[in-house]
Structures are given as structure tokens and as C-alpha cells.
Design a protein around this motif. Sequence first.
Motif, PDB file in Angstrom:
ATOM      1  N   UNK A   1       0.870  -1.174   0.000  1.00 51.92           N
ATOM      2  CA  UNK A   1       0.000   0.000   0.000  1.00 51.92           C
ATOM      3  C   UNK A   1       0.907   1.224   0.000  1.00 51.92           C
ATOM      4  N   UNK A   2       0.800   2.061  -1.024  1.00 51.32           N
ATOM      5  CA  UNK A   2       1.711   3.201  -1.148  1.00 51.32           C
ATOM      6  C   UNK A   2       1.108   4.244  -2.071  1.00 51.32           C
ATOM      7  N   UNK A   3       1.703   5.445  -2.154  1.00 53.10           N
ATOM      8  CA  UNK A   3       1.206   6.444  -3.106  1.00 53.10           C
ATOM      9  C   UNK A   3       1.273   5.919  -4.527  1.00 53.10           C
ATOM     10  N   UNK A   4       0.301   6.287  -5.340  1.00 53.38           N
ATOM     11  CA  UNK A   4       0.204   5.749  -6.690  1.00 53.38           C
ATOM     12  C   UNK A   4       1.462   6.008  -7.507  1.00 53.38           C
ATOM     13  N   UNK A   5       2.080   7.145  -7.319  1.00 51.74           N
ATOM     14  CA  UNK A   5       3.275   7.487  -8.075  1.00 51.74           C
ATOM     15  C   UNK A   5       4.501   6.716  -7.673  1.00 51.74           C
ATOM     16  N   UNK A   6       4.407   5.883  -6.623  1.00 49.84           N
ATOM     17  CA  UNK A   6       5.526   5.050  -6.174  1.00 49.84           C
ATOM     18  C   UNK A   6       5.329   3.582  -6.551  1.00 49.84           C
ATOM     19  N   UNK A   7       4.270   3.268  -7.300  1.00 51.24           N
ATOM     20  CA  UNK A   7       3.933   1.877  -7.575  1.00 51.24           C
ATOM     21  C   UNK A   7       4.843   1.236  -8.608  1.00 51.24           C
ATOM     22  N   UNK A   8       5.550   2.031  -9.399  1.00 50.26           N
ATOM     23  CA  UNK A   8       6.631   1.499 -10.217  1.00 50.26           C
ATOM     24  C   UNK A   8       6.270   0.954 -11.574  1.00 50.26           C
ATOM     25  N   UNK A   9       5.093   1.286 -12.111  1.00 55.16           N
ATOM     26  CA  UNK A   9       4.748   0.829 -13.455  1.00 55.16           C
ATOM     27  C   UNK A   9       5.201   1.904 -14.447  1.00 55.16           C
ATOM     28  N   UNK A  10       6.238   1.591 -15.212  1.00 57.06           N
ATOM     29  CA  UNK A  10       6.806   2.577 -16.132  1.00 57.06           C
ATOM     30  C   UNK A  10       5.766   3.016 -17.153  1.00 57.06           C
ATOM     31  N   UNK A  11       5.688   4.320 -17.383  1.00 61.69           N
ATOM     32  CA  UNK A  11       4.735   4.875 -18.327  1.00 61.69           C
ATOM     33  C   UNK A  11       3.395   5.189 -17.711  1.00 61.69           C
ATOM     34  N   UNK A  12       2.997   4.442 -16.674  1.00 60.35           N
ATOM     35  CA  UNK A  12       1.722   4.676 -16.009  1.00 60.35           C
ATOM     36  C   UNK A  12       1.899   5.526 -14.756  1.00 60.35           C
ATOM     37  N   UNK A  13       2.842   5.152 -13.904  1.00 66.44           N
ATOM     38  CA  UNK A  13       3.041   5.857 -12.643  1.00 66.44           C
ATOM     39  C   UNK A  13       4.314   6.699 -12.601  1.00 66.44           C
ATOM     40  N   UNK A  14       5.229   6.459 -13.507  1.00 65.38           N
ATOM     41  CA  UNK A  14       6.513   7.148 -13.482  1.00 65.38           C
ATOM     42  C   UNK A  14       7.185   7.012 -14.842  1.00 65.38           C
ATOM     43  N   UNK A  15       8.164   7.884 -15.146  1.00 70.34           N
ATOM     44  CA  UNK A  15       9.004   7.630 -16.311  1.00 70.34           C
ATOM     45  C   UNK A  15       9.892   6.419 -16.027  1.00 70.34           C
ATOM     46  N   UNK A  16      10.261   5.697 -17.071  1.00 74.67           N
ATOM     47  CA  UNK A  16      11.186   4.579 -16.892  1.00 74.67           C
ATOM     48  C   UNK A  16      12.552   5.116 -16.457  1.00 74.67           C
ATOM     49  N   UNK A  17      13.282   4.281 -15.719  1.00 71.23           N
ATOM     50  CA  UNK A  17      14.627   4.649 -15.278  1.00 71.23           C
ATOM     51  C   UNK A  17      15.596   4.323 -16.416  1.00 71.23           C
ATOM     52  N   UNK A  18      16.159   5.325 -17.016  1.00 72.36           N
ATOM     53  CA  UNK A  18      17.061   5.119 -18.147  1.00 72.36           C
ATOM     54  C   UNK A  18      18.386   4.526 -17.673  1.00 72.36           C
TER      55      UNK A  18
END
Length: 470
Positions: A135-152
Amino acid sequence: MTSRREFFKYAGIAGGAVAATAVSRVAMAALPEPVIQTSPQTMAPLVPSSGRPYNPVVTLNGWTLPWRMNQGVKEFHLVAEPVVREMAPGFKAHLWGYNGQSPGPTIEVVEGDRIRIFVTNKLPEHTSIHWHGQRLPNGMDGVAGLNQPAIAPGKTFVYEFVARRPGTFMYHPHADEMVQMAMGMMGFWVTHPKEKNPLIDEVQRDFCFLLNAYDIDPGSYTPKIMTMLDFNLWSWNSRIFPGIDTLNVRLNDKVRIRVGNLTMTNHPIHVHGHEFTITGTDGGPTPKSTRWPEVTTDIAVGQMRQIEFVADEEGDWAFHCHKSHHTMNAMGHAVPTLIGVDHTGIAKKINKLIPDYMVMGERGMADMTEMEMPIPDNTAPMMTGEGPFGSVEMGGMFSVLKVRKDQKPGDYKDPGWYKHPKGTVAHEYSGPLTEPARFKAEGGQSMPRIQKSAQPTEVQVRKPTSHKDH
């Protein structure tokens, strides 16, 4: 276990990005050094030296990631990178993982902890981390493109959240997931309760490991990432029997085993000699009214099962997946069944052309454990492992639960083979035998047929000579 002081020259920290929310400049000023582990052996539990106390877990053929406390925040550093994993003695695989290993290190925290995890990408492509079950903030859920930019590649992201509930969870990429998980990117996460929980008992031994699978051709090093079902290496924490360490416990210890499944099929995990109850899933501890005794539990894809039992029977007890093909190594799927086929004549002819040709399978597969036939370099035999009475004829997802009355509390060393009391081992009987009773009735049918054929009918088939009128 080592720290890489030169790591930041190559990690591209200066150009790193922050996932979802900003962290203070103080936190970003000096990241914790990434701790690297290359040994495939089971490491001792990591007793917490800072933060809230807890009873640590033991990761089978793995280890727990150290942390530092920074102004009340527990900080970790994960490095996604190519790794070389010894899957069994003499057999190594080129995988992707975290901090020198596949799976990555177990992360242990306590309910209510503030967590900050720096993730540095040293892979040849972008990645992310999903914190499975948290259970965490949505932006920390780790789905690239959906919740955050991918880690290059070369960049570092940071994830921050509070460990809101106790339980057993996992972490894995949610970017090019099919490739990255097939290459071994995954890890365990354990959140311990901050105080006594009515659904979580105290235990003396607490083990955890992940189920994972690979398709690696004999003699090669890198998994085939496009395989969906026909894997040939079924593993626990990227180790295959006889390379899987034993689970060593003291007689009458309360034992907890946490098993997560990140393969592409289900696994019925079976313990010999004891009954257990399922006390937790990746959704948290189970209500006591839902628990009943079992000896096998099926763990579906993406699930975790936590089992508990009292180790009250001494001995060396098998512990394995009950899908028989999952307790084999490097097994071909297109091998014909040759049981009962007499190779005598053809073997002589083949030996004239191929002097090293060996007959296999006409009596079953067990004789393969006795053959000293050459195999490709960097390959594990299909059936192996030598026990006190001969070949165990296993591979893959298999290990041994060793229960000993003289095992010291907290001692996880292998005690060796069990010394059976006199008269307690099955042995050959050489006395007189009577003719055994046999069931003589043949299979029938629910109702008699009205018309009975006088002679057995043999079906004759004539194949067409062309596709005309076919």
C-alpha cells in the motif's frame, strides 16, 4: 559482501531523476553505498543495528540488504545490473538482478517505517521497480509509463513511502517485464509487525525464497526470454538441486517458510513428515478461522504463501514442488518414451558409427544417474544429488528440511545426514513370501450392450493418393 566506492563514477548519479515526489537535498547529497553480494550461499540473518528491532528472516541461498538511518528514514540502495549466478556447483548463468545477485537481496523493514529506496540502473535498457503487494502512493507503484518515467540506463530514481502493513511481499520490474523477469530480476520484501499481532506468531526459524524458472540450453549461459511454458530449469532463488541449501532447524522449533511465485505456472509445494497451516498471503496474515492442516499448498503465479509448523519429527525430510517435471534439471521435452523397447540390435549398429552412443530410457530414467556420459560444459545433470543411501534422483525445486534435537538455537549450519535409530530404516526382506492376493476383475461398463460383436473388429484405413475429393 562488499561496497563499491568507485560505483558512482559509472552510475550517472548526477543526472539521476526522482520518482513521483522530491526528496530533500540532504538526502540526495550522499547516497548510501550499494552493497554487493556475489556468494550463492545462504547468508546469516541480518540482525538490525538501527531502527526498530525485529526477528530477521533467513533468505534461502540469499541475503538481506543492509540500510542506513537518515533523519529517521530507513535508506536502501538497489542496483539493477547484469549478474552471474551460480545455479548449482559447476553451472553458472548470465542473468540480470540486483546488487550482484539474482534474485536481489531481501528487504526487511518494520510496520510504520519510513522507507527511501534509491534504484540505480546499470542495465543496457530502461527499467523500473514495482513493490508487489504494498500500500503506497500511486506514483511510487513502479509501473513505467503509467506511474513514473522509466529509469534510463545510468540513472538513479528514488522511491519513498511508509511500510503500512506487516506481511511478505515481492519486488520486480514493470518495464519490459517479460524480458527482465525472464532474466531473473526479482526480490523478496518482508515487513515485520511493530508490536504483538494476534495473527502473527513468534517463530524460532523464519525462511523465505522465490520460485523462478529459466530456459537455458545445455552448454549456454543466457536464458531464452521468449519461452512461455517449456522451461527446463525450475529453481528456488535461482538455484537448482543439488545447489539449493538445506533448511536446518532445531527439534520443536516453530518454523515459518515464506514462498513467493514469480514463474509462469503454479507450484504445489510439499513438505514431508509434518503438517503445516497457511498463516499468510501477499495480502497479509490470514484469519485463524481460515487455517487448516495441510502437507501441500498450491502457489499460483504472482502469489505468496506463508506456512508454519512445529518441527517435531527428527530426520531429513524432503521439501519440494510436487510437479514431478519441476524436480528435474535441463530436461528435454521432445524425448520419446522408450520403456520396453529393446535397443540391443540397433545399439550395436549405431556404435559402429558413434562409439560413445549409450542406450537410454528402455527401463525408465533412473539409470541416467549412474551413467558417466559426457555433457556440455556449463550444464547441470538432469537427475543428481547423492544422499546417504545413494542417488536421490532429483533436480530443480527440491531441498531437505533437516530437524535435529542437538541443533543449537539460531544455528543454521548443515548438521550432516541424519543418524537413524536402529531398526527404523526400510530394508530388504529375505524371508519366505506367499503369493500376493490380486484384484482379478476386469474393467466393465455401466450397462450391457444389446449387440455384441462375435469377433474383434480391426479398423482398416485406406489413405487417399491425392487431395482430390478429400
